[in-house]
Design a protein around this motif. Structure first.
Motif, PDB file in Angstrom:
ATOM      1  N   THR A 126      -1.655   0.778   1.442  1.00 34.48           N
ATOM      2  CA  THR A 126      -0.422   0.298   0.831  1.00 34.48           C
ATOM      3  C   THR A 126       0.659   0.263   1.904  1.00 34.48           C
ATOM      4  O   THR A 126       0.517   0.866   2.969  1.00 34.48           O
ATOM      5  CB  THR A 126       0.028   1.239  -0.308  1.00 34.48           C
ATOM      6  OG1 THR A 126       0.293   2.521   0.248  1.00 34.48           O
ATOM      7  CG2 THR A 126      -1.037   1.329  -1.389  1.00 34.48           C
ATOM      8  N   LEU A 127       1.729  -0.438   1.640  1.00 37.58           N
ATOM      9  CA  LEU A 127       2.808  -0.496   2.618  1.00 37.58           C
ATOM     10  C   LEU A 127       3.466   0.863   2.824  1.00 37.58           C
ATOM     11  O   LEU A 127       3.992   1.151   3.886  1.00 37.58           O
ATOM     12  CB  LEU A 127       3.853  -1.536   2.208  1.00 37.58           C
ATOM     13  CG  LEU A 127       3.445  -2.988   2.432  1.00 37.58           C
ATOM     14  CD1 LEU A 127       4.555  -3.929   1.976  1.00 37.58           C
ATOM     15  CD2 LEU A 127       3.115  -3.253   3.886  1.00 37.58           C
ATOM     16  N   GLU A 128       3.422   1.708   1.803  1.00 38.62           N
ATOM     17  CA  GLU A 128       4.005   3.044   1.944  1.00 38.62           C
ATOM     18  C   GLU A 128       3.239   3.881   2.958  1.00 38.62           C
ATOM     19  O   GLU A 128       3.826   4.569   3.782  1.00 38.62           O
ATOM     20  CB  GLU A 128       4.009   3.775   0.591  1.00 38.62           C
ATOM     21  CG  GLU A 128       5.009   3.231  -0.382  1.00 38.62           C
ATOM     22  CD  GLU A 128       4.912   3.943  -1.723  1.00 38.62           C
ATOM     23  OE1 GLU A 128       4.229   4.979  -1.823  1.00 38.62           O
ATOM     24  OE2 GLU A 128       5.535   3.455  -2.674  1.00 38.62           O
ATOM     25  N   GLY A 129       1.930   3.838   2.904  1.00 39.19           N
ATOM     26  CA  GLY A 129       1.115   4.640   3.803  1.00 39.19           C
ATOM     27  C   GLY A 129       0.601   3.857   5.002  1.00 39.19           C
ATOM     28  O   GLY A 129      -0.331   4.289   5.664  1.00 39.19           O
ATOM     29  N   ASN A 130       1.184   2.709   5.266  1.00 35.80           N
ATOM     30  CA  ASN A 130       0.715   1.844   6.335  1.00 35.80           C
ATOM     31  C   ASN A 130       0.840   2.526   7.686  1.00 35.80           C
ATOM     32  O   ASN A 130       1.799   3.237   7.961  1.00 35.80           O
ATOM     33  CB  ASN A 130       1.504   0.534   6.319  1.00 35.80           C
ATOM     34  CG  ASN A 130       0.859  -0.529   7.167  1.00 35.80           C
ATOM     35  OD1 ASN A 130       0.766  -0.383   8.377  1.00 35.80           O
ATOM     36  ND2 ASN A 130       0.405  -1.586   6.524  1.00 35.80           N
ATOM     37  N   TYR A 131      -0.122   2.263   8.549  1.00 34.55           N
ATOM     38  CA  TYR A 131      -0.142   2.876   9.876  1.00 34.55           C
ATOM     39  C   TYR A 131       1.078   2.511  10.718  1.00 34.55           C
ATOM     40  O   TYR A 131       1.451   3.241  11.636  1.00 34.55           O
ATOM     41  CB  TYR A 131      -1.423   2.472  10.619  1.00 34.55           C
ATOM     42  CG  TYR A 131      -1.405   1.059  11.153  1.00 34.55           C
ATOM     43  CD1 TYR A 131      -1.140   0.827  12.501  1.00 34.55           C
ATOM     44  CD2 TYR A 131      -1.631  -0.038  10.331  1.00 34.55           C
ATOM     45  CE1 TYR A 131      -1.114  -0.458  13.002  1.00 34.55           C
ATOM     46  CE2 TYR A 131      -1.610  -1.308  10.821  1.00 34.55           C
ATOM     47  CZ  TYR A 131      -1.348  -1.528  12.163  1.00 34.55           C
ATOM     48  OH  TYR A 131      -1.307  -2.799  12.660  1.00 34.55           O
TER      49      TYR A 131
END
Length: 196
Positions: A126-131
């Motif tokens: 997800t964009l929240e947990g994106n690298y």
């Protein structure tokens, strides 16, 4: 400013941008300067977004823009109309580069996570947990060394180049239409009063 001069300025500006895009795309084939097997290279690199999209598809209209801006004036209406058509092609190339570069940034690189198998560890995040926003996850990629930073820098440069090229080509579409509709620049002509 004359539409011909504007066209010439845009054409001159597009050449170094296209060259940088081609170089960046080629560098993506050699992560961290290493030569890898074809199956170990990130899949989005094979879409040639820097070589074809932001490179060749932008160099073609750049040549036409230089010709349409011949000697600082709008050479002719046909030249300006052709520059509009090719500027649309350049806009499409820049937009293509933007889309593929964005996907490359979002999806992340293909890398070895330590077990000898190359995979995409950051896809489907997800964009929240994106690298991109969590640098601590970068250690998951063991080989090639610094692959994440390599991809982020090169895809970001290609993204920026694609945006700039698309904007410049869009400006040329408007400029070329103005040159086609309004005609060539009117130079001040000196009248020979003594001959009257």
């Amino acid at each position: 400013m004359c539409t011909g001069k504007c066209s010439k300025c845009i054409g001159i500006t597009l050449f170094p941008l296209a060259a940088c895009a081609i170089v960046c795309n080629i560098l993506l084939y050699f992560p961290n300067g290493q030569v890898l097997q074809l199956s170990e290279i990130t899949d989005l690199v094979w879409f040639f977004h820097g070589i074809l999209g932001a490179g060749i598809l932008v160099i073609l209209p750049a040549f036409m823009m230089l010709g349409a801006g011949g000697a600082g004036c709008c050479a002719n209406r046909c030249g300006m109309l052709l520059s509009v058509v090719l500027a649309v092609l350049g806009f499409a190339g820049g937009a293509y580069c933007v889309v593929i570069s964005s996907l490359g940034l979002i999806g992340g690189p293909l890398c070895d996570t330590g077990d000898g198998e190359y995979l995409y560890p950051f896809r489907n995040d997800t964009l929240e947990g994106n690298y991109l926003f969590n640098q601590t996850t970068w250690s998951i990629c063991k080989e090639p060394e610094n692959i994440i930073l390599w991809n982020i820098i090169l895809f970001s440069i290609l993204l920026a180049i694609g945006v700039i090229e698309a904007i410049l080509c869009f400006i040329q579409v408007i400029n070329g239409l103005a040159g086609f509709i309004c005609g060539t620049c009117m130079r001040k002509r000196k009248m020979n009063i003594s001959g009257m």
